[in-house]
Write a protein that holds these residues in place. Structure first.
Motif, PDB file in Angstrom:
ATOM      1  N   VAL A 115       0.816  -1.225   0.000  1.00 18.72           N
ATOM      2  CA  VAL A 115       0.000   0.000   0.000  1.00 18.72           C
ATOM      3  C   VAL A 115       0.848   1.274   0.000  1.00 18.72           C
ATOM      4  O   VAL A 115       0.306   2.378  -0.008  1.00 18.72           O
ATOM      5  CB  VAL A 115      -0.961   0.017   1.221  1.00 18.72           C
ATOM      6  N   PHE A 116       2.183   1.120   0.012  1.00 19.24           N
ATOM      7  CA  PHE A 116       3.071   2.274   0.054  1.00 19.24           C
ATOM      8  C   PHE A 116       2.824   3.269  -1.083  1.00 19.24           C
ATOM      9  O   PHE A 116       2.880   4.485  -0.863  1.00 19.24           O
ATOM     10  CB  PHE A 116       4.533   1.804   0.037  1.00 19.24           C
ATOM     11  N   PRO A 117       2.523   2.818  -2.320  1.00 24.08           N
ATOM     12  CA  PRO A 117       2.287   3.781  -3.404  1.00 24.08           C
ATOM     13  C   PRO A 117       1.001   4.599  -3.269  1.00 24.08           C
ATOM     14  O   PRO A 117       0.873   5.642  -3.913  1.00 24.08           O
ATOM     15  CB  PRO A 117       2.216   2.893  -4.662  1.00 24.08           C
ATOM     16  N   PHE A 118       0.036   4.145  -2.459  1.00 27.24           N
ATOM     17  CA  PHE A 118      -1.268   4.809  -2.392  1.00 27.24           C
ATOM     18  C   PHE A 118      -1.192   6.329  -2.151  1.00 27.24           C
ATOM     19  O   PHE A 118      -1.780   7.100  -2.912  1.00 27.24           O
ATOM     20  CB  PHE A 118      -2.142   4.158  -1.318  1.00 27.24           C
ATOM     21  N   PRO A 119      -0.494   6.798  -1.102  1.00 25.92           N
ATOM     22  CA  PRO A 119      -0.476   8.256  -0.878  1.00 25.92           C
ATOM     23  C   PRO A 119       0.143   9.035  -2.040  1.00 25.92           C
ATOM     24  O   PRO A 119      -0.295  10.147  -2.357  1.00 25.92           O
ATOM     25  CB  PRO A 119       0.381   8.406   0.394  1.00 25.92           C
ATOM     26  N   PHE A 120       1.139   8.428  -2.689  1.00 24.94           N
ATOM     27  CA  PHE A 120       1.853   9.131  -3.758  1.00 24.94           C
ATOM     28  C   PHE A 120       1.031   9.205  -5.042  1.00 24.94           C
ATOM     29  O   PHE A 120       1.041  10.237  -5.729  1.00 24.94           O
ATOM     30  CB  PHE A 120       3.202   8.451  -4.015  1.00 24.94           C
ATOM     31  N   ILE A 121       0.313   8.123  -5.358  1.00 25.04           N
ATOM     32  CA  ILE A 121      -0.504   8.168  -6.581  1.00 25.04           C
ATOM     33  C   ILE A 121      -1.772   8.992  -6.368  1.00 25.04           C
ATOM     34  O   ILE A 121      -2.390   9.451  -7.331  1.00 25.04           O
ATOM     35  CB  ILE A 121      -0.837   6.748  -7.115  1.00 25.04           C
ATOM     36  N   LEU A 122      -2.159   9.197  -5.097  1.00 18.62           N
ATOM     37  CA  LEU A 122      -3.265  10.120  -4.805  1.00 18.62           C
ATOM     38  C   LEU A 122      -2.784  11.573  -4.853  1.00 18.62           C
ATOM     39  O   LEU A 122      -3.493  12.452  -5.332  1.00 18.62           O
ATOM     40  CB  LEU A 122      -3.865   9.828  -3.426  1.00 18.62           C
ATOM     41  N   LYS A 123      -1.569  11.795  -4.373  1.00 15.55           N
ATOM     42  CA  LYS A 123      -1.037  13.160  -4.294  1.00 15.55           C
ATOM     43  C   LYS A 123      -0.817  13.770  -5.681  1.00 15.55           C
ATOM     44  O   LYS A 123      -0.876  14.989  -5.849  1.00 15.55           O
ATOM     45  CB  LYS A 123       0.276  13.154  -3.511  1.00 15.55           C
ATOM     46  N   ARG A 124      -0.620  12.916  -6.690  1.00 16.18           N
ATOM     47  CA  ARG A 124      -0.396  13.421  -8.049  1.00 16.18           C
ATOM     48  C   ARG A 124      -1.705  13.862  -8.717  1.00 16.18           C
ATOM     49  O   ARG A 124      -1.688  14.534  -9.734  1.00 16.18           O
ATOM     50  CB  ARG A 124       0.266  12.341  -8.913  1.00 16.18           C
ATOM     51  N   LEU A 125      -2.843  13.494  -8.126  1.00 21.22           N
ATOM     52  CA  LEU A 125      -4.140  13.845  -8.697  1.00 21.22           C
ATOM     53  C   LEU A 125      -4.521  15.284  -8.338  1.00 21.22           C
ATOM     54  O   LEU A 125      -4.061  15.835  -7.347  1.00 21.22           O
ATOM     55  CB  LEU A 125      -5.231  12.892  -8.178  1.00 21.22           C
TER      56      LEU A 125
ATOM     57  N   CYS B 171     -10.353  15.330 -10.464  1.00 23.51           N
ATOM     58  CA  CYS B 171     -10.774  15.878 -11.750  1.00 23.51           C
ATOM     59  C   CYS B 171      -9.675  15.684 -12.797  1.00 23.51           C
ATOM     60  O   CYS B 171      -9.744  16.224 -13.896  1.00 23.51           O
ATOM     61  CB  CYS B 171     -11.124  17.365 -11.620  1.00 23.51           C
ATOM     62  N   SER B 172      -8.650  14.896 -12.455  1.00 23.32           N
ATOM     63  CA  SER B 172      -7.608  14.526 -13.412  1.00 23.32           C
ATOM     64  C   SER B 172      -7.649  13.015 -13.629  1.00 23.32           C
ATOM     65  O   SER B 172      -8.425  12.309 -12.978  1.00 23.32           O
ATOM     66  CB  SER B 172      -6.227  14.969 -12.904  1.00 23.32           C
ATOM     67  N   ASP B 173      -6.828  12.521 -14.539  1.00 22.33           N
ATOM     68  CA  ASP B 173      -6.842  11.104 -14.915  1.00 22.33           C
ATOM     69  C   ASP B 173      -6.429  10.228 -13.726  1.00 22.33           C
ATOM     70  O   ASP B 173      -5.327  10.361 -13.187  1.00 22.33           O
ATOM     71  CB  ASP B 173      -5.869  10.895 -16.083  1.00 22.33           C
TER      72      ASP B 173
END
Length: 313
Positions: free
Chosen positions: A158-168, A191-193
């Protein structure tokens, strides 16, 4: 509602929800919720204390139980701040960074619990299949390594979760649909991909389902052994050693599967039902697992009764 959904500026606050339509009753709902949290934390701390201090519980089964108690404790503490803020103070706002941190810990401890339940099913299989070599197969060093690897694997998953959310980018919607932050809930507001989030979230969900499938296979093998036992008393004795674990599996997975089915096939169901089931997922397993194992394990039950008698004396 429009205040939450019409802004074109990138939002700086998400809004969680309590029980829809029952805001006036939140203070009363907070009483059983606080009690459940208190009992869950106390129960799991008690399990951890006894397993650490009592040499009679220094066995593989109880070491794995301590891992389950630790993950339950983590789940309770991860959701505690937002749940209490909502139901005690009607404070629903949460910053994106705090939300991302919460969903990381909730998903991390959930993944850990799922994996520990699978490991415990293997533990039961080995104990029933090969009882004479049980303690040599699952010695202390091997159990420690299994626990360490399972914790690292769960957190890395689950480590990537915060980072892939932060890019949105979040610029229109800010109202979440639960009393705590979940990855799948937050990513829907973007509102982004968010295709990367969808794909990776599905991968993590499939990992949890794989744990459940492996648990089912373990019990199929156990049932095969049980059906080969000619003595009815022997069959019951073997099955009795698995009841606590079966209860823990049902308590953990039934709310998850129910919520997934509702989201997929019953989209018109009342939001109250969704919120209650989602809250059940975080509140009930940490509360019930210590109770189930305390009732079914005579060693833990006797230790608790002995301590209570000492206090009374």
């Amino acid at each position: 509602m429009s205040a939450f959904n019409t802004s074109e500026v990138e939002i700086s606050t998400f809004f969680l929800i309590g029980i829809p339509g029952m805001k006036h009753a939140h203070i009363w709902v907070s009483i059983p919720i606080c009690l459940m949290y208190l009992l869950a934390i106390l129960g799991n701390c008690t399990i951890l204390f006894f397993i650490k201090t009592e040499t009679s519980l220094h066995e593989p089964m109880y070491y794995f139980l301590s891992m389950l108690a630790f993950s339950d404790l983590g789940l309770s503490i991860s959701s505690l701040p937002t749940m209490l803020r909502i139901f005690l103070f009607n404070a629903t706002g949460i910053s994106p960074d705090a939300c991302f941190a919460q969903e990381f810990f909730i998903h991390g401890f959930s993944a850990m619990e799922s994996l520990v339940l699978f490991i415990m099913s293997i533990d039961r299989l080995i104990a029933i299949c090969n009882p004479l070599k049980y303690t040599s197969i699952l010695n202390s060093v091997r159990v420690f390594k299994i626990g360490l690897v399972s914790a690292i694997k769960s957190l890395l998953l689950v480590f990537p979760f915060p980072f892939i959310l932060k890019r949105l980018r979040f610029c229109k919607k800010s109202l979440l649909s639960h009393s705590y932050c979940l990855h799948q809930d937050v990513m829907k507001l973007a509102c982004s991909d968010n295709r990367v989030n969808v794909i990776y979230g599905l991968l993590v969900a499939l990992t949890a389902m794989l744990d459940l499938v492996c648990i089912a296979v373990s019990y199929m093998l156990i049932m095969k052994i049980v059906l080969g036992i000619t003595s009815h008393k022997g069959c019951l004795k073997v099955l009795n050693t698995c009841i606590s674990h079966i209860c823990a599996v049902l308590i953990f997975y039934v709310p998850i599967i129910t919520l997934a089915i509702i989201h997929r096939f019953a989209k018109n169901v009342s939001p109250v039902v969704r919120v209650v089931i989602a809250d059940t997922f975080l509140l009930v397993p940490p509360l019930m697992n210590p109770l189930v194992y305390s009732v079914k394990s005579h060693q833990i039950r006797n230790l608790i009764l002995m301590k209570l008698c000492e206090i009374k004396g």
